[in-house]
Design a protein around this motif. Structure first.
Motif, PDB file in Angstrom:
ATOM      1  N   PRO A 123       0.840  -1.239  -0.111  1.00 27.09           N
ATOM      2  CA  PRO A 123      -0.009   0.089  -0.084  1.00 27.09           C
ATOM      3  C   PRO A 123       0.744   1.270  -0.237  1.00 27.09           C
ATOM      4  O   PRO A 123       2.089   1.138   0.339  1.00 27.09           O
ATOM      5  CB  PRO A 123      -0.703  -0.082   1.101  1.00 27.09           C
ATOM      6  CG  PRO A 123      -0.180  -0.776   2.168  1.00 27.09           C
ATOM      7  CD  PRO A 123       0.936  -1.867   1.385  1.00 27.09           C
ATOM      8  N   ALA A 124       0.164   2.411  -0.033  1.00 25.29           N
ATOM      9  CA  ALA A 124       0.784   3.505  -0.232  1.00 25.29           C
ATOM     10  C   ALA A 124       1.407   3.934   1.338  1.00 25.29           C
ATOM     11  O   ALA A 124       0.574   3.658   2.116  1.00 25.29           O
ATOM     12  CB  ALA A 124       0.061   4.858  -0.822  1.00 25.29           C
ATOM     13  N   PRO A 125       2.452   4.659   1.294  1.00 27.82           N
ATOM     14  CA  PRO A 125       3.053   4.761   2.894  1.00 27.82           C
ATOM     15  C   PRO A 125       2.189   6.028   3.538  1.00 27.82           C
ATOM     16  O   PRO A 125       1.469   6.593   2.682  1.00 27.82           O
ATOM     17  CB  PRO A 125       4.423   5.151   2.539  1.00 27.82           C
ATOM     18  CG  PRO A 125       4.302   5.790   1.119  1.00 27.82           C
ATOM     19  CD  PRO A 125       3.300   4.896   0.506  1.00 27.82           C
ATOM     20  N   ASP A 126       2.097   5.908   4.785  1.00 29.05           N
ATOM     21  CA  ASP A 126       1.302   7.092   5.504  1.00 29.05           C
ATOM     22  C   ASP A 126       1.685   8.361   5.435  1.00 29.05           C
ATOM     23  O   ASP A 126       1.104   9.256   5.094  1.00 29.05           O
ATOM     24  CB  ASP A 126       1.140   6.508   6.863  1.00 29.05           C
ATOM     25  CG  ASP A 126       0.463   5.189   7.086  1.00 29.05           C
ATOM     26  OD1 ASP A 126      -0.459   4.880   6.387  1.00 29.05           O
ATOM     27  OD2 ASP A 126       0.832   4.607   8.319  1.00 29.05           O
TER      28      ASP A 126
ATOM     29  N   GLU B 103      -1.133   1.298  -8.144  1.00 27.76           N
ATOM     30  CA  GLU B 103      -2.613   0.739  -8.087  1.00 27.76           C
ATOM     31  C   GLU B 103      -3.620   1.720  -8.058  1.00 27.76           C
ATOM     32  O   GLU B 103      -3.287   2.872  -7.663  1.00 27.76           O
ATOM     33  CB  GLU B 103      -2.597  -0.217  -6.801  1.00 27.76           C
ATOM     34  CG  GLU B 103      -1.736  -1.363  -6.761  1.00 27.76           C
ATOM     35  CD  GLU B 103      -2.320  -2.405  -7.700  1.00 27.76           C
ATOM     36  OE1 GLU B 103      -3.174  -3.394  -7.135  1.00 27.76           O
ATOM     37  OE2 GLU B 103      -2.159  -2.553  -8.952  1.00 27.76           O
ATOM     38  N   PRO B 104      -4.766   1.593  -8.696  1.00 26.08           N
ATOM     39  CA  PRO B 104      -6.059   2.442  -8.406  1.00 26.08           C
ATOM     40  C   PRO B 104      -6.193   2.959  -7.044  1.00 26.08           C
ATOM     41  O   PRO B 104      -6.522   4.245  -6.880  1.00 26.08           O
ATOM     42  CB  PRO B 104      -7.083   1.910  -9.025  1.00 26.08           C
ATOM     43  CG  PRO B 104      -6.380   0.745  -9.992  1.00 26.08           C
ATOM     44  CD  PRO B 104      -5.233   0.199  -9.203  1.00 26.08           C
ATOM     45  N   GLU B 105      -6.076   2.170  -6.071  1.00 27.01           N
ATOM     46  CA  GLU B 105      -6.595   2.525  -4.742  1.00 27.01           C
ATOM     47  C   GLU B 105      -5.082   3.150  -3.938  1.00 27.01           C
ATOM     48  O   GLU B 105      -5.404   3.130  -2.741  1.00 27.01           O
ATOM     49  CB  GLU B 105      -7.340   1.359  -4.119  1.00 27.01           C
ATOM     50  CG  GLU B 105      -6.352  -0.087  -3.777  1.00 27.01           C
ATOM     51  CD  GLU B 105      -6.075  -1.046  -5.032  1.00 27.01           C
ATOM     52  OE1 GLU B 105      -5.496  -1.804  -4.813  1.00 27.01           O
ATOM     53  OE2 GLU B 105      -6.792  -0.571  -5.963  1.00 27.01           O
ATOM     54  N   GLY B 106      -4.320   3.047  -4.711  1.00 24.05           N
ATOM     55  CA  GLY B 106      -2.940   3.667  -3.971  1.00 24.05           C
ATOM     56  C   GLY B 106      -2.127   2.405  -3.746  1.00 24.05           C
ATOM     57  O   GLY B 106      -2.309   1.050  -3.799  1.00 24.05           O
ATOM     58  N   GLY B 107      -0.782   2.619  -3.586  1.00 20.06           N
ATOM     59  CA  GLY B 107       0.183   1.578  -3.459  1.00 20.06           C
ATOM     60  C   GLY B 107       0.915   1.270  -5.030  1.00 20.06           C
ATOM     61  O   GLY B 107       0.659   1.978  -5.695  1.00 20.06           O
ATOM     62  N   PHE B 108       1.449   0.076  -4.703  1.00 22.21           N
ATOM     63  CA  PHE B 108       2.246  -0.176  -5.972  1.00 22.21           C
ATOM     64  C   PHE B 108       2.222  -1.645  -6.236  1.00 22.21           C
ATOM     65  O   PHE B 108       2.333  -2.472  -5.185  1.00 22.21           O
ATOM     66  CB  PHE B 108       3.942   0.253  -5.802  1.00 22.21           C
ATOM     67  CG  PHE B 108       4.563   0.282  -7.158  1.00 22.21           C
ATOM     68  CD1 PHE B 108       4.609   1.413  -7.897  1.00 22.21           C
ATOM     69  CD2 PHE B 108       5.370  -0.819  -7.502  1.00 22.21           C
ATOM     70  CE1 PHE B 108       5.277   1.257  -9.185  1.00 22.21           C
ATOM     71  CE2 PHE B 108       6.116  -0.718  -8.654  1.00 22.21           C
ATOM     72  CZ  PHE B 108       5.985   0.290  -9.512  1.00 22.21           C
ATOM     73  N   ALA B 109       2.366  -2.208  -7.188  1.00 22.98           N
ATOM     74  CA  ALA B 109       2.291  -3.785  -7.312  1.00 22.98           C
ATOM     75  C   ALA B 109       3.107  -4.170  -8.725  1.00 22.98           C
ATOM     76  O   ALA B 109       3.501  -3.324  -9.691  1.00 22.98           O
ATOM     77  CB  ALA B 109       0.680  -3.944  -7.950  1.00 22.98           C
ATOM     78  N   VAL B 110       3.824  -5.131  -8.400  1.00 21.95           N
ATOM     79  CA  VAL B 110       4.718  -5.851  -9.534  1.00 21.95           C
ATOM     80  C   VAL B 110       4.051  -7.267  -9.726  1.00 21.95           C
ATOM     81  O   VAL B 110       3.998  -8.108  -9.027  1.00 21.95           O
ATOM     82  CB  VAL B 110       6.169  -5.946  -9.065  1.00 21.95           C
ATOM     83  CG1 VAL B 110       7.047  -6.674 -10.293  1.00 21.95           C
ATOM     84  CG2 VAL B 110       6.576  -4.570  -9.007  1.00 21.95           C
ATOM     85  N   ARG B 111       3.719  -7.530 -11.141  1.00 17.80           N
ATOM     86  CA  ARG B 111       3.045  -8.715 -11.513  1.00 17.80           C
ATOM     87  C   ARG B 111       3.908  -9.196 -12.649  1.00 17.80           C
ATOM     88  O   ARG B 111       4.298  -8.671 -13.444  1.00 17.80           O
ATOM     89  CB  ARG B 111       1.786  -8.647 -11.909  1.00 17.80           C
ATOM     90  CG  ARG B 111       0.787  -7.967 -10.691  1.00 17.80           C
ATOM     91  CD  ARG B 111      -0.624  -8.178 -11.060  1.00 17.80           C
ATOM     92  NE  ARG B 111      -1.679  -7.393 -10.099  1.00 17.80           N
ATOM     93  CZ  ARG B 111      -1.858  -6.252  -9.902  1.00 17.80           C
ATOM     94  NH1 ARG B 111      -1.248  -5.367 -10.658  1.00 17.80           N
ATOM     95  NH2 ARG B 111      -2.529  -6.010  -8.859  1.00 17.80           N
ATOM     96  N   ALA B 112       4.105 -10.747 -12.494  1.00 13.59           N
ATOM     97  CA  ALA B 112       5.063 -11.270 -13.481  1.00 13.59           C
ATOM     98  C   ALA B 112       4.189 -12.686 -14.079  1.00 13.59           C
ATOM     99  O   ALA B 112       3.603 -13.132 -12.834  1.00 13.59           O
ATOM    100  CB  ALA B 112       6.266 -11.583 -13.322  1.00 13.59           C
ATOM    101  N   TRP B 113       4.221 -13.166 -15.102  1.00 12.62           N
ATOM    102  CA  TRP B 113       3.612 -14.411 -15.439  1.00 12.62           C
ATOM    103  C   TRP B 113       5.047 -15.130 -16.314  1.00 12.62           C
ATOM    104  O   TRP B 113       5.519 -14.620 -17.194  1.00 12.62           O
ATOM    105  CB  TRP B 113       2.535 -14.355 -16.223  1.00 12.62           C
ATOM    106  CG  TRP B 113       2.140 -15.697 -16.737  1.00 12.62           C
ATOM    107  CD1 TRP B 113       1.205 -16.464 -16.139  1.00 12.62           C
ATOM    108  CD2 TRP B 113       2.442 -16.407 -17.937  1.00 12.62           C
ATOM    109  NE1 TRP B 113       1.078 -17.832 -16.940  1.00 12.62           N
ATOM    110  CE2 TRP B 113       1.863 -17.666 -18.083  1.00 12.62           C
ATOM    111  CE3 TRP B 113       3.202 -15.942 -19.162  1.00 12.62           C
ATOM    112  CZ2 TRP B 113       1.975 -18.542 -19.287  1.00 12.62           C
ATOM    113  CZ3 TRP B 113       3.234 -17.137 -20.100  1.00 12.62           C
ATOM    114  CH2 TRP B 113       2.643 -18.163 -20.304  1.00 12.62           C
ATOM    115  N   LEU B 114       5.291 -16.246 -15.936  1.00  8.73           N
ATOM    116  CA  LEU B 114       6.345 -17.007 -16.528  1.00  8.73           C
ATOM    117  C   LEU B 114       5.894 -18.449 -16.999  1.00  8.73           C
ATOM    118  O   LEU B 114       5.176 -18.939 -16.244  1.00  8.73           O
ATOM    119  CB  LEU B 114       7.663 -17.141 -15.461  1.00  8.73           C
ATOM    120  CG  LEU B 114       8.118 -16.018 -15.127  1.00  8.73           C
ATOM    121  CD1 LEU B 114       9.513 -16.236 -14.184  1.00  8.73           C
ATOM    122  CD2 LEU B 114       8.825 -15.158 -16.204  1.00  8.73           C
TER     123      LEU B 114
END
Length: 391
Positions: A341-344, A376-387
């Motif tokens: 999530p996003a930091p406070d 992310e739309p609701e805040g924060g950051f995401a890393v996604r991968a498919w192998l």
């Protein structure tokens, strides 16, 4: 040296042929003044052979003209015609051959041979000229072939050098990406805990000791990782200072990475749904390890104090040689997701160029997969991968 020897041998042969011709004419009981003129012209024709490399067209034409009245120049004419066949293009060579044949015809009328009719002399001269011209053209074609093969070899050597440079550059780029993936995680731990010690000098001794221990362990691990990567650059047989090669990370070592981050103070939730990590190919597991390592490093730098969720799932069955339109079946293959999530508070200003995620995107693409990252739309950051995960 080779050209000088060839010219000397050609000159001697022309002189011998001229001597034989003068002897034959003398037996025909011709007037002495004509014999003397024939010998002088023949000697001049032989001497002109030393200039045939500079004037390959003019020398045989001139000898053809004077040879019509001087049988002793026949040997010099053959050598000059051979030199022209080696050096001049075919249109000019045809002129040389025509002039030589015309000179032989005229010579047959001025110096008739009582033993052979003129037609026989003409045919013999024509065959001899064709033989000499064909031999010269064969030598010329062989020289051109050798020159072409040498040029091709030189070009192939240059191309091989370029390919070696490109391979070396690619290897250096791969090593640079590997160094970033390996060292960024360790150095971030050093930076975070050193910053904590700097801004909290009144921290309890237990926390200071724990932070110092993390710094010490991270520095030691960073040194070991750096030694391992630099070892790739060593030539075979060089000493390794007694340190063996460390094993490459795989999916089985992902638990230790998570535990290390937790020991450093991060709140990490790890959800592993893959079952036995030994069934995952080594290259795929190593890529997953680097993706999680980079994502945890970025979360520690840009969102300190947040809870990070690492989700790993999938099942084997992906055909790595399948057509691209069949690959998007996400139920088969290996998926990894790292979210925070996003930091406070305000986001700390930590230097970074984003090259780690770019390198990991390329690495995933090389395995036939893909990687996405972003807010992310609701805040924060995401890393996604498919192998892909072959069965």
């Amino acid at each position: 040296m080779r050209d000088w020897i060839v010219d000397t041998v050609a000159f001697v042969l022309a002189v011998l042929v001229g001597v034989v011709a003068v002897t034959a004419v003398e037996r025909a009981a011709d007037p002495r003044p004509l014999l003397l003129a024939d010998a002088v012209v023949g000697a001049a024709a032989c001497l002109s052979l030393w200039a045939r490399r500079h004037w390959p067209f003019a020398v045989p034409v001139a000898i053809s003209v004077v040879g019509s009245i001087a049988p002793s120049s026949g040997g010099a004419l053959l050598v000059a015609v051979f030199g022209a066949a080696v050096r001049v293009p075919f249109p000019r060579l045809a002129v040389v051959g025509g002039a030589a044949l015309a000179g032989s015809v005229v010579q047959g009328f001025i110096w008739p041979d009582p033993e052979f009719p003129p037609l026989v002399n003409l045919v013999a001269s024509l065959l001899l000229l064709l033989l000499v011209i064909g031999w010269g053209m064969l030598v010329r074609a062989r020289r051109q072939l050798v020159a072409a093969l040498r040029e091709r070899a030189r070009r192939a050597e240059a191309e091989a050098g370029l390919r070696a440079q490109q391979a070396q550059r690619a290897a250096r780029e791969a090593i640079a990406r590997e160094m970033h993936d390996v060292l960024a995680h360790r150095l971030t731990l050093l930076s975070v805990h050193a910053g904590a010690l700097e801004f909290r000098p009144d921290a309890p001794p237990a926390e200071v000791a724990r932070a110092a221990g993390v710094i010490r362990d991270s520095a030691h691990e960073a040194l070991q990782d750096l030694r391992q990567i630099i070892g790739v650059l060593r030539a075979p047989g060089e000493a390794d200072d007694g340190h063996g090669d460390r094993p490459q990370p795989t999916l089985a070592t992902l638990d230790s990475l998570i535990a290390e981050s937790r020991n450093a103070g991060m709140a990490v939730t790890f959800d592993n749904r893959t079952g036995d990590p030994a069934t995952v190919p080594a290259a795929t597991g190593r890529t997953v390890y680097r993706i999680v390592q980079e994502a945890l490093t970025n979360a520690r730098k840009h969102a300190p104090g947040t809870a990070v969720t690492v989700t790993l799932g999938g099942r084997p069955g992906t055909d790595p040689w399948a057509a691209p339109e069949r690959l998007p079946d996400q139920d088969r293959g290996l998926t990894v997701e790292v979210r925070n999530p996003a930091p406070d508070g305000p986001v700390p200003d930590v230097p970074g160029s984003g090259q780690g995620l770019i390198g990991l995107t390329e690495r995933a693409a090389l395995l036939g997969g893909h990687l996405t990252h972003g807010p992310e739309p609701e805040g924060g950051f995401a890393v996604r991968a498919w192998l892909p995960w072959p069965s």
